[in-house]
Design an enzyme around this catalytic site. Structure first.
Site, PDB file in Angstrom:
ATOM      1  N   LYS A 270       0.839  -1.215   0.000  1.00  0.00           N
ATOM      2  CA  LYS A 270       0.000   0.000   0.000  1.00  0.00           C
ATOM      3  C   LYS A 270       0.869   1.258   0.000  1.00  0.00           C
ATOM      4  O   LYS A 270       0.635   2.188  -0.769  1.00  0.00           O
ATOM      5  CB  LYS A 270      -0.901   0.011   1.253  1.00  0.00           C
ATOM      6  CG  LYS A 270      -1.557   1.358   1.512  1.00  0.00           C
ATOM      7  CD  LYS A 270      -2.386   1.357   2.774  1.00  0.00           C
ATOM      8  CE  LYS A 270      -1.637   1.598   4.051  1.00  0.00           C
ATOM      9  NZ  LYS A 270      -1.386   3.021   4.391  1.00  0.00           N
ATOM     10  N   ASN A 271       1.870   1.292   0.887  1.00  0.00           N
ATOM     11  CA  ASN A 271       2.626   2.531   1.051  1.00  0.00           C
ATOM     12  C   ASN A 271       3.632   2.762  -0.077  1.00  0.00           C
ATOM     13  O   ASN A 271       4.258   3.819  -0.142  1.00  0.00           O
ATOM     14  CB  ASN A 271       3.309   2.563   2.420  1.00  0.00           C
ATOM     15  CG  ASN A 271       2.273   2.732   3.524  1.00  0.00           C
ATOM     16  OD1 ASN A 271       1.112   3.079   3.254  1.00  0.00           O
ATOM     17  ND2 ASN A 271       2.667   2.486   4.765  1.00  0.00           N
TER      18      ASN A 271
ATOM     19  N   ARG B 200       0.922  14.491  12.916  1.00  0.00           N
ATOM     20  CA  ARG B 200       1.306  14.317  11.510  1.00  0.00           C
ATOM     21  C   ARG B 200       1.441  15.644  10.741  1.00  0.00           C
ATOM     22  O   ARG B 200       0.716  15.896   9.776  1.00  0.00           O
ATOM     23  CB  ARG B 200       0.346  13.347  10.819  1.00  0.00           C
ATOM     24  CG  ARG B 200       0.202  12.061  11.606  1.00  0.00           C
ATOM     25  CD  ARG B 200      -0.451  10.965  10.864  1.00  0.00           C
ATOM     26  NE  ARG B 200       0.428  10.358   9.875  1.00  0.00           N
ATOM     27  CZ  ARG B 200       0.052   9.368   9.080  1.00  0.00           C
ATOM     28  NH1 ARG B 200      -1.164   8.912   9.147  1.00  0.00           N
ATOM     29  NH2 ARG B 200       0.893   8.848   8.216  1.00  0.00           N
TER      30      ARG B 200
ATOM     31  N   ARG C 128      -8.679  -0.512   4.386  1.00  0.00           N
ATOM     32  CA  ARG C 128      -7.858   0.539   3.781  1.00  0.00           C
ATOM     33  C   ARG C 128      -6.489  -0.005   3.385  1.00  0.00           C
ATOM     34  O   ARG C 128      -5.882   0.483   2.439  1.00  0.00           O
ATOM     35  CB  ARG C 128      -7.632   1.681   4.786  1.00  0.00           C
ATOM     36  CG  ARG C 128      -8.839   2.565   5.023  1.00  0.00           C
ATOM     37  CD  ARG C 128      -8.431   3.749   5.876  1.00  0.00           C
ATOM     38  NE  ARG C 128      -7.104   4.176   5.469  1.00  0.00           N
ATOM     39  CZ  ARG C 128      -6.144   4.585   6.296  1.00  0.00           C
ATOM     40  NH1 ARG C 128      -6.360   4.671   7.570  1.00  0.00           N
ATOM     41  NH2 ARG C 128      -4.956   4.931   5.828  1.00  0.00           N
TER      42      ARG C 128
ATOM     43  N   ASP D 197       4.504   0.493  11.785  1.00  0.00           N
ATOM     44  CA  ASP D 197       3.293  -0.107  11.218  1.00  0.00           C
ATOM     45  C   ASP D 197       3.106  -1.565  11.638  1.00  0.00           C
ATOM     46  O   ASP D 197       2.073  -2.168  11.316  1.00  0.00           O
ATOM     47  CB  ASP D 197       3.311  -0.005   9.687  1.00  0.00           C
ATOM     48  CG  ASP D 197       3.164   1.436   9.208  1.00  0.00           C
ATOM     49  OD1 ASP D 197       2.743   2.288  10.010  1.00  0.00           O
ATOM     50  OD2 ASP D 197       3.477   1.704   8.034  1.00  0.00           O
TER      51      ASP D 197
ATOM     52  N   CYS E 192      -4.274  12.812  12.849  1.00  0.00           N
ATOM     53  CA  CYS E 192      -5.151  11.644  12.845  1.00  0.00           C
ATOM     54  C   CYS E 192      -4.951  10.919  14.152  1.00  0.00           C
ATOM     55  O   CYS E 192      -4.195  11.374  15.014  1.00  0.00           O
ATOM     56  CB  CYS E 192      -4.900  10.758  11.634  1.00  0.00           C
ATOM     57  SG  CYS E 192      -3.334   9.921  11.703  1.00  0.00           S
TER      58      CYS E 192
HETATM   59  N1  EPU Z   1       6.927  14.360  10.524  1.00  0.00           N
HETATM   60  C1  EPU Z   1       7.201  15.683  10.799  1.00  0.00           C
HETATM   61  N2  EPU Z   1       7.079  16.589   9.796  1.00  0.00           N
HETATM   62  C2  EPU Z   1       6.729  16.230   8.540  1.00  0.00           C
HETATM   63  C3  EPU Z   1       6.460  14.874   8.248  1.00  0.00           C
HETATM   64  C4  EPU Z   1       6.570  13.954   9.272  1.00  0.00           C
HETATM   65  O1  EPU Z   1       7.521  16.029  11.935  1.00  0.00           O
HETATM   66  O2  EPU Z   1       6.653  17.111   7.669  1.00  0.00           O
HETATM   67  C5  EPU Z   1       7.039  13.363  11.594  1.00  0.00           C
HETATM   68  C6  EPU Z   1       5.722  12.618  11.847  1.00  0.00           C
HETATM   69  O3  EPU Z   1       4.869  13.347  12.691  1.00  0.00           O
HETATM   70  C7  EPU Z   1       6.212  11.340  12.450  1.00  0.00           C
HETATM   71  C8  EPU Z   1       7.517  11.080  11.695  1.00  0.00           C
HETATM   72  O4  EPU Z   1       7.922  12.354  11.169  1.00  0.00           O
HETATM   73  O5  EPU Z   1       6.497  11.542  13.802  1.00  0.00           O
HETATM   74  C9  EPU Z   1       7.460  10.078  10.586  1.00  0.00           C
HETATM   75  O6  EPU Z   1       6.367  10.370   9.726  1.00  0.00           O
HETATM   76  P1  EPU Z   1       6.427  10.106   8.156  1.00  0.00           P
HETATM   77  O7  EPU Z   1       6.384  11.404   7.459  1.00  0.00           O
HETATM   78  O8  EPU Z   1       7.562   9.195   7.834  1.00  0.00           O
HETATM   79  O9  EPU Z   1       5.044   9.353   7.929  1.00  0.00           O
HETATM   80  P2  EPU Z   1       4.199   9.422   6.590  1.00  0.00           P
HETATM   81  O10 EPU Z   1       5.138   9.491   5.455  1.00  0.00           O
HETATM   82  O11 EPU Z   1       3.129  10.420   6.711  1.00  0.00           O
HETATM   83  C10 EPU Z   1       4.198   6.860   6.058  1.00  0.00           C
HETATM   84  C11 EPU Z   1       3.175   5.763   5.958  1.00  0.00           C
HETATM   85  C12 EPU Z   1       2.672   5.423   7.357  1.00  0.00           C
HETATM   86  C13 EPU Z   1       3.870   5.000   8.211  1.00  0.00           C
HETATM   87  C14 EPU Z   1       4.913   6.117   8.234  1.00  0.00           C
HETATM   88  C15 EPU Z   1       6.174   5.758   8.998  1.00  0.00           C
HETATM   89  C16 EPU Z   1       2.149   6.105   3.795  1.00  0.00           C
HETATM   90  C17 EPU Z   1       0.936   6.414   3.018  1.00  0.00           C
HETATM   91  N3  EPU Z   1       2.063   6.186   5.126  1.00  0.00           N
HETATM   92  O12 EPU Z   1       3.516   7.986   6.610  1.00  0.00           O
HETATM   93  O13 EPU Z   1       1.799   4.301   7.187  1.00  0.00           O
HETATM   94  O14 EPU Z   1       3.450   4.721   9.518  1.00  0.00           O
HETATM   95  O15 EPU Z   1       5.289   6.453   6.877  1.00  0.00           O
HETATM   96  O16 EPU Z   1       6.764   4.620   8.467  1.00  0.00           O
HETATM   97  O17 EPU Z   1       3.177   5.753   3.231  1.00  0.00           O
HETATM   98  C18 EPU Z   1       0.133   2.796   7.814  1.00  0.00           C
HETATM   99  O18 EPU Z   1       0.356   2.194   6.754  1.00  0.00           O
HETATM  100  O19 EPU Z   1      -0.598   2.312   8.720  1.00  0.00           O
HETATM  101  C19 EPU Z   1       0.736   4.106   8.022  1.00  0.00           C
HETATM  102  C20 EPU Z   1       0.307   4.961   8.947  1.00  0.00           C
END
Ligand code: EPU
Length: 420
Positions: A22-23, A120, A398, A306, A115
């Site tokens: 998915k990701n 996030r 999802r 995850d 969320c």
């Molecule tokens: N963060 C910041 N600033 C930003 C972006 C992120 O502080 O601009 C922080 C977040 O708050 C968090 C950390 O950095 O504490 C890591 O977040 P990341 O940005 O890596 O998460 P994401 O890219 O929004 C993806 C996956 C998530 C998974 C995370 C971490 C997708 C669609 N989502 O989210 O997947 O948990 O990486 O590996 O790729 C799931 O599949 O259940 C899921 C939540």
């Protein structure tokens, strides 16, 4: 809203085919916006998040069609702003911003809120766009990035919790069509980022170093269509491996990649569950008694957030005290109170959960709160005595393709109760 009725206590046995990740597929679908040519993406899982992304691309002007597990996207003419409600529905849709900015030099999407698993923020995504020369405006619930020219630049994308997966994806997708060289430091190293970079390179991009903390992108003037097969979902594989351990079964994970699962395999070994390579597959089975373990979630190649909730479900069955520390998301413990309904004894101390395991779980009605929490409740229900009803399974739909069908194939007594 559909629910699952699970009659626990049956060891899982047999083979399960691991679906596309998915990701990985969500940013790859977004990347198709970077070219007017058609793109073919294979091994696409049937998930509600994938359908959402398809709807967003359609809204932007792309032609999206599905055939079995292949998606074809053709984005001849697209607009630079996402529908407010569509984008807001799924946080992952923030990754349309990078390609819109790259191709059109403008992108406007609804600001994704927090969320259930944490606040996030998207400050690091915006930092990347600003470094490339974009002007960022946040107004009326929207975030807008515009640039006359995008110019390659060095950028550091490390944040409070380390690297950012979708932030790195967005930076890559904007920088591939920028002028000159971009160097991302503290880039996310997740296999999903590497998969995206491979797809972008197949489209004609010049990206080096994906999978390491330093990624170099040399901008090109245009990208062309490409075909790509998405990597297998390492979190789905981890979930089935943990379920095999929790039910004292043996499950073959067809197509799962050991090289994406080092931390999970290592922790499962500590916990008494062996995951071994057999040909092109992995086999997960319980090796005698479960043992307590100590797990801290970290950016890749550390243990994935995850798969934290699912590991906690296993720990509730393990005699002794296990410690789970969540370092990525500040409130990703929503499953704790629901596991408690099944008889689990878990205390939260800041980012740490102390699991006093080994008491037998007994079935109860529980509520799924997010995707991975739902998977943990399903695993606990499979191991519990009696019947567990998991409500609100739209969360699990999802991110897990046909999880109830796949579990039934492994012998589980799980039934989907469809809302009439
Ligand atoms: N963060 C910041 N600033 C930003 C972006 C992120 O502080 O601009 C922080 C977040 O708050 C968090 C950390 O950095 O504490 C890591 O977040 P990341 O940005 O890596 O998460 P994401 O890219 O929004 C993806 C996956 C998530 C998974 C995370 C971490 C997708 C669609 N989502 O989210 O997947 O948990 O990486 O590996 O790729 C799931 O599949 O259940 C899921 C939540």
């Amino acid at each position: 809203m559909d629910s699952f009725l699970i009659k626990g206590g049956v060891p899982l046995h047999g083979e399960v085919t691991i679906s596309g990740a998915k990701n990985a597929v969500l940013p790859i679908m977004a990347a198709t916006l970077l070219t007017p040519d058609p793109c073919l993406i294979r091994r696409v899982p049937h998930l509600s998040d994938v359908r959402f992304m398809g709807q967003i691309l359609t809204w932007l002007g792309a032609k999206v069609s599905y055939e079995a597990d292949t998606v074809r996207v053709e984005s001849k003419k697209i607009k630079g702003h996402g529908d407010y409600d569509l984008v807001r529905k799924m946080r992952g849709s923030i990754c349309i911003m990078g390609p819109l900015l790259g191709r059109l030099r403008k992108a406007r999407v609804s600001l994704p809120g927090g969320c259930i698993i944490g606040a996030r923020p998207i400050n690091l995504h915006l930092k990347a766009f600003a470094a490339l020369g974009a002007k960022i405006v946040i107004e009326g619930g929207y975030v807008q990035a515009t640039a006359k020219r995008l110019i390659g630049a060095p950028m550091f994308l490390g944040g409070r919790a380390g690297s950012t997966v979708l932030g790195t994806a967005n930076a890559l997708m904007a920088a591939v069509l920028a002028e000159g060289v971009t160097v991302i430091e503290s880039a996310a190293c997740e296999p999903e980022v590497v998969d995206l970079a491979n797809f972008l390179n197949a489209m004609g991009a010049k990206i080096c170093g994906a999978g390491s903390p330093t990624v170099t992108i040399t901008g090109v003037t245009a990208l062309h269509g490409a075909e790509h097969e998405v990597i297998p979902d390492r979190i789905e594989a981890a979930t089935f491996a943990i379920a095999a351990g929790a039910t004292h079964g043996e499950v073959t994970l067809k197509g799962a990649r050991a090289d994406h699962l080092h931390a999970v395999i290592d922790k499962l070994h500590d916990a008494g569950v062996e995951v071994e390579r057999r040909g092109a597959n992995l086999v997960a089975r319980r090796n005698g008694r479960l043992k307590s373990a100590d797990v801290t979630t970290l950016p890749y190649s550390g243990y994935p957030t995850d798969a934290q909730a699912q590991m906690m479900a296993l720990m509730t069955l393990t005699p002794g005290i296990s410690i789970i520390t969540e370092r990525i998301f500040e409130s990703r413990f929503m499953h704790v109170s629901e596991l408690g309904r099944l008889g689990a004894d878990i205390e939260i101390e800041g980012p740490t959960a102390i699991v006093k395991g080994g008491r037998p779980l007994s079935g109860a009605p529980v509520m799924a709160s997010d995707l991975r929490a739902s998977a943990a409740l399903v695993i606990a229900g499979l191991a519990a005595k009696g019947t567990t009803q998991v409500n609100r399974v739209y969360h699990i739909d999802r991110g897990y393709e046909n999880i109830d069908g796949k579990l039934r194939q492994l012998g589980a007594r799980i039934q989907r109760i469809e809302e009439s």
